[in-house]
Design an enzyme around this catalytic site. Structure first.
Site, PDB file in Angstrom:
ATOM      1  N   CYS A  13       0.836  -1.205   0.000  1.00 13.09           N
ATOM      2  CA  CYS A  13       0.000   0.000   0.000  1.00 13.09           C
ATOM      3  C   CYS A  13       0.870   1.253   0.000  1.00 13.09           C
ATOM      4  O   CYS A  13       2.087   1.182   0.183  1.00 13.09           O
ATOM      5  CB  CYS A  13      -0.954   0.018   1.194  1.00 13.09           C
ATOM      6  SG  CYS A  13      -0.154   0.397   2.765  1.00 13.09           S
ATOM      7  N   CYS A  16       3.041   1.793   2.965  1.00 13.15           N
ATOM      8  CA  CYS A  16       4.308   1.028   2.961  1.00 13.15           C
ATOM      9  C   CYS A  16       5.390   1.826   2.247  1.00 13.15           C
ATOM     10  O   CYS A  16       6.528   1.917   2.711  1.00 13.15           O
ATOM     11  CB  CYS A  16       4.121  -0.312   2.242  1.00 13.15           C
ATOM     12  SG  CYS A  16       2.742  -1.303   2.831  1.00 13.15           S
ATOM     13  N   ASP A 426      16.897  18.926 -34.693  1.00 13.16           N
ATOM     14  CA  ASP A 426      18.162  19.045 -35.416  1.00 13.16           C
ATOM     15  C   ASP A 426      17.913  18.463 -36.813  1.00 13.16           C
ATOM     16  O   ASP A 426      16.962  17.699 -37.004  1.00 13.16           O
ATOM     17  CB  ASP A 426      19.240  18.254 -34.666  1.00 13.16           C
ATOM     18  CG  ASP A 426      20.557  18.220 -35.428  1.00 13.16           C
ATOM     19  OD1 ASP A 426      20.966  19.289 -35.916  1.00 13.16           O
ATOM     20  OD2 ASP A 426      21.147  17.135 -35.534  1.00 13.16           O
ATOM     21  N   ASP A 632      21.155  14.404 -32.232  1.00 16.03           N
ATOM     22  CA  ASP A 632      21.928  13.167 -32.205  1.00 16.03           C
ATOM     23  C   ASP A 632      23.436  13.362 -32.076  1.00 16.03           C
ATOM     24  O   ASP A 632      24.176  12.395 -31.945  1.00 16.03           O
ATOM     25  CB  ASP A 632      21.650  12.346 -33.469  1.00 16.03           C
ATOM     26  CG  ASP A 632      22.329  12.941 -34.692  1.00 16.03           C
ATOM     27  OD1 ASP A 632      22.429  14.179 -34.757  1.00 16.03           O
ATOM     28  OD2 ASP A 632      22.754  12.177 -35.577  1.00 16.03           O
ATOM     29  N   ASP A 636      24.754  18.790 -30.110  1.00 10.91           N
ATOM     30  CA  ASP A 636      23.385  18.974 -29.618  1.00 10.91           C
ATOM     31  C   ASP A 636      23.292  18.831 -28.101  1.00 10.91           C
ATOM     32  O   ASP A 636      22.259  19.150 -27.511  1.00 10.91           O
ATOM     33  CB  ASP A 636      22.440  17.942 -30.264  1.00 10.91           C
ATOM     34  CG  ASP A 636      22.342  18.109 -31.771  1.00 10.91           C
ATOM     35  OD1 ASP A 636      22.286  19.266 -32.215  1.00 10.91           O
ATOM     36  OD2 ASP A 636      22.335  17.099 -32.489  1.00 10.91           O
TER      37      ASP A 636
END
Length: 744
Positions: A13, A16, A426, A632, A636
């Site tokens: 729960c 917990c 990009d 990539d 960047d």
């Protein structure tokens, strides 16, 4: 810094979760992430596994260390299956006794102790009920005892208090009815067993539904091979993965799964990488190509050399990232955690207060009414649904994203992605394939073949030191006609502009117009360079590159990078959803505009350096946009870090992937549109879960306390409260699983 993953069987729960997090928060330099949906705790920081287990034990939650993720997942699946069967048996046993007792009362049977015969009959039923409390509810009592030893409370506390109070009151009425007023000699044995039966039934159905939630990770774990065929001096031998070492040569037969990441030594074959990247088309692998663990071989045969250990394969890292994301906290879920931390003691206080009011102020039979209210409030208030609301949805969403070929590093990125209204793309490797090809190689003055080859060799020699995708294309072009390249004596990278250096003692510069201007490069006759000279290339969507030797222009190279087949549809999908799309590239404006025109982007920012890319992202944020940056390359990385959501192409550099919140293993751009749609659907799903859980508890407690009694003349039966509590958890789990099939 170390990381330990623990499996906690009796965590069930939101209370917990709060207690476990509080236990680790008291330890310096340690962070714990708790995943209620998968019953796992990830501990990071300066803490050994043994210490982490001790902390869990002291908090009242015994745990075990997860050593092998695949083995742990299988063990959990078997444990869940065993627990499911046990809970269903317990539910049936309790309901077989409880339903007839409840029907007896509903159909007019006597539930009051007003004669020795009724006293004997209900006394026997009391003992039967006690046996069921021990056998079908024993795990609740054990859970409460562990919590009490840790000086805390949990969901089991509420269930035990509720059912035990109903049984104890009823048994006292049976043993000494004369001690109670005539109108309060009512027994509630059926409430105790019905509550246990319904809660066990709810837990069983919830376990079944939860199993579907973690299917994505289980499927990824299933991709890991356990054996491989190793090539030795004595011939081929089948060995366990754990026995393999870096550099071992493995044979990949048709239909086999790649055991560990490696590099092809001999052979040619098509490999199905869909399970890792989401790409449906098999990829051709030749000598020198890399292969990834978990991918499936086609009809060809390969020999490949192992380049990564079992824990370092791309698949292992993907599984680790998915599991990490599934245990991460969303800001939207922290409210539930804060409430849950004080929930159980508050509920017990409300139950006692409500019972006291009914006993001292309520109508007759006051004692019976007080007992019904006490039991109903304790049972209906269990915060299971509240604790499951967020983690269940995260688990399903992150798993579905992984199946789409998207790795989400943390849940917070998923929540932020749901608010994105501006996507910055990009160009190279993102909108385009990132595999440019040389289309034109124009010399400023006519050279003989030998001089032409010499110049091409010098250019390729310098370019092979660059990480830029365009450099690879030029080197590949040169190697088609040259077998050997000259030596490079010096190399300098000018970020966003190009490179220069010395090859065979001659100064060489290769780059864009900005580099040529910075280095004072002129034409062979001493005149300044004309920017219009390469305009025709740019207008065709080609990237023009200048080559200077000893300070003078000697050649221009044009490269074209094919646009991804799905780029136009992906951008149209984003624009249709009202998302602003910007093309941000270091390439020249003409080339960038030509690409933008082809894919339907109207906003182009070109010719920018890495730090300028970052600044443009910050400028868009200042305008009030929630920005996702997709890139990539190393250039960047600053922009990916600054964006609200950084999305790296998986084919890109390690730096870009490390800088991003989300990594696309697929090369398909449409995945970005689907990811944003999935993130929005996930947050909507979490809100539905939280709303349902909050409303359930907010309305359930007052109803159980009897606020509707003046209007209806009825109190909420503890049995109905138990059914409602079990149903609320099941509803949350079922709603979260809708994300697995939700149309994006």
């Amino acid at each position: 810094m170390s990381m330990t993953r623990l499996y906690v069987a009796n965590m069930n729960c939101a209370g917990c979760v709060a207690k476990i997090e509080k236990a680790f928060a008291a330890q310096a330099g340690v962070e714990a992430r708790v995943n209620l949906a998968d019953k796992q705790v990830t501990v990071e920081g300066k803490m050994s596994a043994d210490t982490a287990l001790t902390v869990m034990e002291n908090a009242g939650y015994p745990a075990q260390v997860v050593v092998d993720a695949k083995v742990a997942a299988e063990e959990k699946r078997l444990e869940d299956a065993t627990e499911y069967r046990l809970r269903m048996r317990q539910a049936i046993a309790a309901l077989v006794v409880g339903v007839p007792m409840m029907l007896w009362g509903l159909l007019g049977g006597e539930m009051m102790i007003n004669s020795p015969a009724m006293q004997l009959g209900w006394g026997i039923m009391g003992l039967v009920t006690l046996a069921l409390l021990v056998t079908t509810g024993g795990h609740f009592y054990q859970g409460m005892w562990r919590a009490l030893k840790a000086k805390t409370t949990n969901m089991d506390t509420l269930i035990v208090l509720g059912t035990s109070t109903a049984w104890a009151y009823s048994m006292l009425v049976v043993i000494m009815p004369s001690a109670f007023p005539m109108d309060t000699r009512h027994v509630y044995f059926e409430a105790s067993v019905m509550i246990l039966g319904l809660i066990n039934l709810g837990h069983g159905l919830e376990l079944k539904a939860r199993g579907k939630t973690s299917e994505a990770v289980q499927r990824l774990l299933g991709l890991q091979s356990t054996t491989a065929i190793r090539i030795t001096d004595k011939g081929d031998e089948k060995v366990e993965i754990s026995q393999l070492k870096l550099g071992d040569k493995l044979r990949l037969r048709p239909g086999d799964r790649v055991a560990l990441d490696g590099e092809v030594e001999t052979g040619q074959s098509l490999l199905d990488e869909a399970m890792l990247t989401g790409e449906p088309i098999p990829v051709l692998k030749n000598r020198g190509d890399s292969v990834s663990a978990g991918t499936v071989n086609g009809n060809g045969s390969l020999v490949y050399r192992v380049t990564a250990g079992q824990e370092d394969t791309k698949l292992a890292k993907i599984i680790a990232l998915v599991q990490q994301a599934q245990t991460s906290k969303l800001p939207i879920g922290r409210l539930a955690d804060r409430i849950s931390a004080v929930f159980v003691p508050t509920v017990v206080a409300i139950a006692l207060l409500a019972a006291a009011i009914w006993y001292f102020v309520g109508p007759a039979p006051a004692l019976s009414h007080a007992l019904v209210v006490l039991t109903s409030v304790l049972i209906i208030a269990c915060p299971c649904a509240l604790g499951l609301a967020t983690p269940m949805s995260i688990m399903v969403a992150v798993g579905r994203a992984a199946q789409m070929g998207v790795l989400v590093k943390n849940g917070e990125a998923l929540q932020t992605a749901s608010k994105v209204d501006c996507v910055v793309l990009d160009k190279t490797g993102t909108v385009t394939l990132g595999k440019p090809q040389v289309t034109d190689f124009n010399l400023v003055q006519t050279l003989n073949d030998a001089d032409n080859e010499t110049l091409l060799g010098e250019i390729a020699s310098l370019e092979q030191h660059s990480e830029h995708p365009l450099a690879g294309a030029i080197v590949s072009y040169a190697k088609e006609s040259l077998s050997q390249l000259p030596d490079t004596q010096a190399f300098t990278n000018h970020q966003g502009k190009g490179i220069d250096g010395k090859v065979d003692g001659v100064s060489l510069a290769i780059g864009n117009l900005a580099l040529m201007t910075a280095l004072d490069i002129v034409n062979s006759d001493g005149s300044a360079l004309d920017p219009k000279a390469t305009l025709s290339f740019a207008n065709q969507g080609k990237t023009p590159i200048y080559v200077a030797k000893a300070g003078k222009l000697v050649a221009t190279i044009a490269l074209a990078d094919p646009i991804k087949p799905d780029a136009k549809d992906a951008i149209a999908a984003m624009l249709q959803r009202g998302i602003r799309v910007v093309l941000l590239t270091g390439d020249n404006p003409q080339t960038a505009q030509a690409v933008a025109d082809q894919v339907g982007i109207t906003e182009v920012i070109a010719g920018v350096l890495p730090e300028q890319k970052q600044q443009h992202v910050l400028d868009l944020q200042k305008l009030g946009h929630v920005v996702a940056m997709v890139g990539d390359g190393i250039n960047d990385a600053p922009a990916l870090m600054s964006a609200d959501v950084g999305i790296a192409m998986g084919s890109g550099t390690e730096v870009a992937i490390e800088s991003a919140d989300i990594t696309l293993l697929s090369q398909q751009l449409i995945v970005i549109a689907n990811l944003l749609a999935l993130s929005r659907a996930t947050i909507t799903n979490i809100k539905q879960n939280l709303f349902g859980a909050f409303v359930y508890n907010s309305l359930g407690i007052p109803v159980a306390a009897g606020v509707l009694y003046p209007l209806t003349g009825m109190l909420l039966s503890p049995v109905i409260a138990g059914a409602a509590m079990a149903l609320s958890s099941l509803t949350v789990v079922t709603n979260a699983n809708r994300l697995r099939r939700q149309k994006l």
